[in-house]
Scaffold this motif. Structure first.
Motif, PDB file in Angstrom:
ATOM      1  N   LEU A 392       0.831  -1.201   0.000  1.00  0.00           N
ATOM      2  CA  LEU A 392       0.000   0.000   0.000  1.00  0.00           C
ATOM      3  C   LEU A 392       0.865   1.249   0.000  1.00  0.00           C
ATOM      4  CD1 LEU A 392      -2.769  -0.963   2.595  1.00  0.00           C
ATOM      5  CD2 LEU A 392      -2.903  -1.051   0.102  1.00  0.00           C
ATOM      6  N   LYS A 393       0.417   2.240  -0.731  1.00  0.00           N
ATOM      7  CA  LYS A 393       1.111   3.522  -0.743  1.00  0.00           C
ATOM      8  C   LYS A 393       0.480   4.487   0.244  1.00  0.00           C
ATOM      9  CE  LYS A 393       2.705   7.148  -3.903  1.00  0.00           C
ATOM     10  NZ  LYS A 393       2.721   7.626  -5.315  1.00  0.00           N
ATOM     11  N   SER A 394      -0.817   4.285   0.501  1.00  0.00           N
ATOM     12  CA  SER A 394      -1.563   5.225   1.323  1.00  0.00           C
ATOM     13  C   SER A 394      -2.729   4.509   1.990  1.00  0.00           C
ATOM     14  CB  SER A 394      -2.085   6.370   0.437  1.00  0.00           C
ATOM     15  OG  SER A 394      -3.047   7.144   1.104  1.00  0.00           O
ATOM     16  N   LYS A 395      -3.245   5.085   3.038  1.00  0.00           N
ATOM     17  CA  LYS A 395      -4.473   4.580   3.662  1.00  0.00           C
ATOM     18  C   LYS A 395      -5.687   4.868   2.787  1.00  0.00           C
ATOM     19  CE  LYS A 395      -2.878   4.941   8.455  1.00  0.00           C
ATOM     20  NZ  LYS A 395      -3.133   5.530   9.794  1.00  0.00           N
ATOM     21  N   ASP A 396      -5.518   5.760   1.840  1.00  0.00           N
ATOM     22  CA  ASP A 396      -6.589   6.099   0.909  1.00  0.00           C
ATOM     23  C   ASP A 396      -6.754   4.935  -0.075  1.00  0.00           C
ATOM     24  OD1 ASP A 396      -8.287   7.043  -1.053  1.00  0.00           O
ATOM     25  OD2 ASP A 396      -7.273   8.967  -1.301  1.00  0.00           O
ATOM     26  N   PRO A 397      -7.873   4.243  -0.073  1.00  0.00           N
ATOM     27  CA  PRO A 397      -8.047   3.069  -0.935  1.00  0.00           C
ATOM     28  C   PRO A 397      -8.073   3.389  -2.426  1.00  0.00           C
ATOM     29  CG  PRO A 397     -10.131   3.663   0.071  1.00  0.00           C
ATOM     30  CD  PRO A 397      -9.087   4.525   0.716  1.00  0.00           C
ATOM     31  N   PHE A 398      -8.241   4.661  -2.765  1.00  0.00           N
ATOM     32  CA  PHE A 398      -8.301   5.040  -4.174  1.00  0.00           C
ATOM     33  C   PHE A 398      -6.921   5.346  -4.761  1.00  0.00           C
ATOM     34  CE2 PHE A 398     -12.494   5.962  -2.434  1.00  0.00           C
ATOM     35  CZ  PHE A 398     -13.306   5.324  -3.361  1.00  0.00           C
ATOM     36  N   VAL A 399      -5.894   5.337  -3.929  1.00  0.00           N
ATOM     37  CA  VAL A 399      -4.523   5.549  -4.397  1.00  0.00           C
ATOM     38  C   VAL A 399      -3.937   4.208  -4.828  1.00  0.00           C
ATOM     39  CG1 VAL A 399      -2.192   6.267  -3.743  1.00  0.00           C
ATOM     40  CG2 VAL A 399      -4.179   7.555  -2.919  1.00  0.00           C
ATOM     41  N   HIS A 400      -3.367   4.177  -6.016  1.00  0.00           N
ATOM     42  CA  HIS A 400      -2.796   2.931  -6.523  1.00  0.00           C
ATOM     43  C   HIS A 400      -1.654   2.437  -5.633  1.00  0.00           C
ATOM     44  CE1 HIS A 400      -4.285   3.263 -10.975  1.00  0.00           C
ATOM     45  NE2 HIS A 400      -5.256   3.162 -10.098  1.00  0.00           N
ATOM     46  N   PRO A 401      -1.477   1.126  -5.533  1.00  0.00           N
ATOM     47  CA  PRO A 401      -0.418   0.584  -4.678  1.00  0.00           C
ATOM     48  C   PRO A 401       0.965   0.786  -5.286  1.00  0.00           C
ATOM     49  CG  PRO A 401      -1.466  -1.168  -5.910  1.00  0.00           C
ATOM     50  CD  PRO A 401      -2.273   0.071  -6.181  1.00  0.00           C
ATOM     51  N   VAL A 402       1.969   0.532  -4.468  1.00  0.00           N
ATOM     52  CA  VAL A 402       3.362   0.564  -4.921  1.00  0.00           C
ATOM     53  C   VAL A 402       3.694  -0.817  -5.476  1.00  0.00           C
ATOM     54  CG1 VAL A 402       5.767   0.847  -4.238  1.00  0.00           C
ATOM     55  CG2 VAL A 402       3.983   2.287  -3.210  1.00  0.00           C
ATOM     56  N   ILE A 403       4.010  -0.884  -6.755  1.00  0.00           N
ATOM     57  CA  ILE A 403       4.273  -2.156  -7.431  1.00  0.00           C
ATOM     58  C   ILE A 403       5.737  -2.201  -7.848  1.00  0.00           C
ATOM     59  CG2 ILE A 403       3.664  -3.634  -9.384  1.00  0.00           C
ATOM     60  CD1 ILE A 403       0.960  -2.145  -9.498  1.00  0.00           C
ATOM     61  N   ASP A 404       6.471  -3.152  -7.297  1.00  0.00           N
ATOM     62  CA  ASP A 404       7.892  -3.297  -7.644  1.00  0.00           C
ATOM     63  C   ASP A 404       8.181  -4.752  -7.986  1.00  0.00           C
ATOM     64  OD1 ASP A 404      10.565  -3.113  -8.059  1.00  0.00           O
ATOM     65  OD2 ASP A 404      11.103  -2.535  -6.013  1.00  0.00           O
ATOM     66  N   PRO A 405       8.118  -5.112  -9.273  1.00  0.00           N
ATOM     67  CA  PRO A 405       8.365  -6.511  -9.672  1.00  0.00           C
ATOM     68  C   PRO A 405       9.828  -6.927  -9.666  1.00  0.00           C
ATOM     69  CG  PRO A 405       7.874  -5.154 -11.584  1.00  0.00           C
ATOM     70  CD  PRO A 405       7.692  -4.273 -10.391  1.00  0.00           C
ATOM     71  N   ASN A 406      10.735  -5.949  -9.537  1.00  0.00           N
ATOM     72  CA  ASN A 406      12.174  -6.270  -9.532  1.00  0.00           C
ATOM     73  C   ASN A 406      12.592  -7.060 -10.768  1.00  0.00           C
ATOM     74  OD1 ASN A 406      13.195  -5.058  -7.157  1.00  0.00           O
ATOM     75  ND2 ASN A 406      12.314  -6.687  -5.909  1.00  0.00           N
ATOM     76  N   TYR A 407      12.103  -6.676 -11.913  1.00  0.00           N
ATOM     77  CA  TYR A 407      12.391  -7.403 -13.140  1.00  0.00           C
ATOM     78  C   TYR A 407      13.895  -7.512 -13.403  1.00  0.00           C
ATOM     79  CZ  TYR A 407       7.455  -6.877 -14.612  1.00  0.00           C
ATOM     80  OH  TYR A 407       6.096  -6.921 -14.707  1.00  0.00           O
ATOM     81  N   LEU A 408      14.323  -8.724 -13.751  1.00  0.00           N
ATOM     82  CA  LEU A 408      15.662  -9.010 -14.275  1.00  0.00           C
ATOM     83  C   LEU A 408      16.798  -8.701 -13.301  1.00  0.00           C
ATOM     84  CD1 LEU A 408      15.232  -7.708 -17.947  1.00  0.00           C
ATOM     85  CD2 LEU A 408      14.905 -10.030 -17.069  1.00  0.00           C
ATOM     86  N   ILE A 409      16.529  -8.787 -12.005  1.00  0.00           N
ATOM     87  CA  ILE A 409      17.632  -8.574 -11.056  1.00  0.00           C
ATOM     88  C   ILE A 409      18.459  -9.847 -10.884  1.00  0.00           C
ATOM     89  CG2 ILE A 409      16.417  -6.755  -9.798  1.00  0.00           C
ATOM     90  CD1 ILE A 409      15.882  -8.857  -7.590  1.00  0.00           C
TER      91      ILE A 409
END
Length: 558
Positions: A392-409
């Motif tokens: 979660l980025k915020s307690k506000d449910p309408f804010v998009h989450p923080v997405i970190d797939p860590n591609y190709l590490i």
């Protein structure tokens, strides 16, 4: 006379291609909700729509299905398979973006990957490319070995069979398939390139296989949830036939804003996703679908009147699954997938086609080498070692989450990609493709991998780190496991650990991402979840059908 004929044709096209029903099929969505329900399902996607159907089969219970988006019938293009790219970045798409990636997405704006997700009845099954792949039997056996009891291939195959209404003639009597289910399965063969792909694969020694049968290693034509030239999402297949059940209420444009936290669980961790890289080949013949062909009156009229022709498929016609020969890779399931696209990425497509978030400068460079006579082979990494997280980025449910797939590490992922690229090069040198003068359309440009030696491993690694994009298969963020597994969010019955009367059923519960596209495994999860909730075994007949299959005889199921 000619003008009158054109006017008549235009009238037929607009009436049939964009036809509207004479009555309102969504009147049932305008229902007064009850104060309570026996079951509440959040999300009418690939699994949620299935669960709503199955739970409401019991007329002594009440079911509420909540969907943040609206009706799929409000969007004409959803039905048209070739129009998939037009659905992204619209009001039926959540339009997520990842955080800037450290080891990938270097050709993209802010090094962020764009993640389309369906926000409409049917969820992402209403905006995806409609590919029907169950995954490898070894995927599911691995799940069970790691603690997901009851999820071996022996256990899940009957649910895949329950899903199907197989329409491919040579497979209707297959022991691995069935007819009479809610989801029709057809074969996508539209352009002359489809047969050429098969001949090229056979030259390399690949067998033609049923990708959802005994062994998926080899070549196959794409099996799709398309029927009558139209998309069959889970809304079309599972909700529309039963939408008038009195014990099922569907509430659209309903956003769940709060779920009380009752347990500290690793939600959002262990994320796995598929990445793909593109290799485009120019040809000496006009055999692929181009923007020009989509503007043809004949092609539009053909689809309007018969639901046939180029608009009746997603552009994907064939697949190869193969195992890696990379050192220290000894898996039983395939490591990579080659997908054959019969669509030309010409100038207009590059500007208005799939929104992949490439920098504008990169798109302009690519347009200088764009042609209408080309096909694309994508290399897909099936089992990444690089894993990420969502939080979660915020307690506000309408804010998009923080997405970190860590591609190709992880270096392993690059090695598998390069092997898939080398296999693609072998295909391009097959006799049948050389007859088409299939020539690689290079994507190294000034400032983009141009200092690397062409065709070296470092050259391809550079391009992969610039151009590889998501295949839209994020999974495993609520993975299942046994009661002592600290990485698991749900148990093998999909119950959230430590919380009563709450289950998760979608791609997030996968122990590991499956080999191939994830829509049909998500539908299977929905079917099995419904049985777990109801305490029923609805697939006994299918268990008997598969009892003597060769691949199950030596199954090490406990």
């Amino acid at each position: 006379m000619i003008s009158r004929l054109l006017t008549l044709c235009f009238g037929i096209v607009t009436t049939l291609f964009f036809r509207q029903d004479l009555f309102d099929p969504d009147v049932v969505l305008k229902v007064t909700l009850n104060s309570s329900y026996d079951y509440i399902i959040v999300g009418a996607g690939s699994a949620g729509a299935v669960i709503a159907n199955r739970l409401s089969e019991d007329d002594n219970v009440t079911v509420l299905l909540l969907e943040a988006g609206g009706s799929e019938l409000d969007h004409d293009y959803i039905k048209v398979p070739l129009a998939t790219s037009l659905l992204q970045k619209t009001d039926i798409d959540w339009s997520y973006y990842t955080v800037p990636q450290k080891a990938s997405c270097k050709a993209m704006k802010e090094q962020r990957s764009y993640w389309p997700r369906g926000r409409v009845l049917g969820g992402t099954s209403s905006i995806n490319h409609m590919v029907y792949i169950r995954g490898s039997r070894h995927d599911y056996d691995q799940w069970e070995t790691e603690g997901a009891d009851g999820w071996s291939y022996t256990d899940v195959l009957p649910y895949f069979m329950k899903i199907e209404d197989m329409k491919i003639k040579q497979l209707t009597n297959s022991t691995y398939h069935s007819t009479g289910g809610y989801l029709p399965i057809t074969e996508s063969k539209v352009t002359p390139l489809s047969n050429i792909y098969q001949r090229a694969a056979e030259e390399l020694g690949y067998k033609v296989v049923d990708q959802n049968g005994e062994d998926m290693i080899g070549f196959s034509y794409v099996q799709s949830n398309i029927f009558g030239g139209e998309r069959f999402s889970t809304s079309t297949a599972y909700i529309r036939p039963i939408i008038n059940r009195s014990n099922l209420h569907i509430s659209t444009h309903s956003f769940v804003t709060k779920i009380e936290v009752q347990a500290d669980l690793p939600v959002g961790e262990n994320m796995e996703d598929h990445l793909m890289f593109f290799m485009k080949y120019n040809t000496n013949k006009d055999m692929s679908v181009s923007v020009k062909s989509t503007q043809s009156w004949w092609n539009m009229l053909q689809y309007s009147l018969t639901r046939g022709g180029i608009f009746s498929f997603s552009g994907m016609e064939a697949i190869i699954f193969d195992k890696s020969r990379v050192k220290h890779t000894q898996t039983l399931n395939p490591d990579y997938q080659l997908m054959f696209f019969s669509i030309a990425s010409d100038k207009t497509f590059l500007e208005n086609g799939l929104p992949l978030n490439y920098n504008d400068s990169v798109v302009k460079l690519a347009q200088t080498r764009a042609f209408s006579n080309e096909f694309t082979i994508t290399q897909i990494l099936l089992h990444p070692k690089s894993t990420g997280r969502i939080k979660l980025k915020s307690k506000d449910p309408f804010v998009h989450p923080v997405i970190d797939p860590n591609y190709l590490i992880h270096r392993h992922d690059i090695d598998i990609f390069i092997e898939a690229i080398r296999k693609t090069q072998e295909l391009s040198k097959s006799k049948v493709l050389m007859e088409l003068d299939a020539t690689l359309n290079r994507v190294d440009f000034p400032g983009i991998c141009d200092e690397e030696e062409f065709d070296s491993d470092t050259y391809w690694e550079c391009l992969i780190r610039h151009y590889a994009v998501t295949v839209y298969h994020p999974s495993c963020t609520c993975r299942m496991g046994d009661k002592d597994d600290t990485t698991a969010v749900v148990d093998s019955k999909l119950r959230v650990k430590g919380i009563a009367n709450l289950r998760v059923a979608d791609a997030s519960v996968m122990r590991h991402v499956t080999s191939g596209n994830t829509n049909s495994p998500s539908i299977m999860i929905g079917e099995k979840a419904a049985d777990l909730i109801r305490g029923k075994d609805t697939v006994m007949a299918f268990r008997k059908q598969i009892k003597h299959l060769k691949l199950l005889r030596n199954n090490n199921k406990k």
